[in-house]
Motif scaffolding. Structure first.
Motif: not given
Length: 263
Positions: A78, A135, A174, A217-218
């Motif tokens: 990510g 992920d 994001h 992170n993803t």
């Protein structure tokens, strides 16, 4: 001379005498209500709003230990790098595994959230599979149209370390940074309000901003990761190994999720 009114009456009597089989006309009465043009309209029912969707991610999986090749393959982290697909997780000194703890905890949280009208989606459907990779877990929330995602774990530190901590992506990836931090803080507050102590060995005041957790992170929705406690600490291991202890963790996590949804 017969008056007009009397003449009409005589004529009516004569006609009745001649029609012995006829049904007499109905007695005059009040006019029937005309409902054809005055029907009361029925108000249209406003549809209920759709139930909010929350993703629960029970960490690890029961089949990971026997699938080393699958879980060590590299996947996006990510942030432009890679990470192993998954890990086996930790366990208590008595051998109670993290994957079993997180699976049981997720079921208890799910029951409470669904009773409150929340629709729950899980990243895995059993505790004897492999993965999914980190992920994929992070991407699952967007696919499910979830408004929030909570990953459930337990830590494995030195026996003297104790307490929970809640991780969130820092810096955010994001654009969900403020909401992820709010979710993490609300979960932290709920755990602490239930008397569960914050970690004394990691993070700060029960919160831990991380840039190395691919599942955070993803994810493109507000996401937090709860490390419920240290499985190597004897007191916390005993709590996690008991149904009563897991129920306590579940009550606190559920309260935190619901508080986040209500704001």
């Amino acid at each position: 001379m017969v008056t007009p009114i009397r003449s009409a009456a005589v004529a009516a009597l004569a006609a009745a005498a001649l029609c012995t089989g006829c049904t007499p006309p109905p007695e005059p009465g009040p006019a029937a209500a005309d409902t054809t043009s005055r029907t009361t309209p029925v108000a249209a029912r406003t549809p209920d709003p759709p139930a909010p969707v929350v993703l629960l991610d029970p960490g690890h999986n029961g089949g990971n230990a026997a699938a080393r090749t699958a879980i060590t393959r590299q996947v996006p982290d990510g942030r432009g790098g890679t990470k192993p697909c998954n890990t086996t997780g930790t366990s208590t000194s008595d051998g109670y595994p993290e994957h079993a703890f997180t699976w049981d905890l997720a079921q208890r949280v799910r029951t409470r959230l669904e009773a409150a009208g929340v629709r729950v989606v899980m990243t895995r459907t059993d505790d004897d599979g492999v993965g999914p990779c980190v992920d994929e877990r992070g991407a699952a929330a967007r696919r499910a149209s979830a408004v929030a995602a909570v990953s459930l774990h337990a830590d494995g530190s030195s026996p003297s370390a104790r307490g929970f901590h809640v991780a969130y992506a820092d810096p955010p990836v994001h654009g969900t940074g403020p909401e992820s931090l709010r979710l993490a803080t609300t979960l932290r507050d709920a755990l602490r309000s239930d008397g569960i102590p914050p970690a004394d060995y990691i993070g700060r005041d029960g919160l831990d901003g991380r840039d190395d957790l691919a599942g955070l992170n993803t994810s493109a929705v507000p996401t937090a990761l709860v490390e419920a406690g240290n499985m190597r600490n004897p007191a916390e291991a005993a709590a996690m190994s008991s149904p009563q202890g897991r129920d306590r963790y579940a009550a606190a996590v559920s309260a935190g999720v619901l508080a986040h949804l209500e704001r």
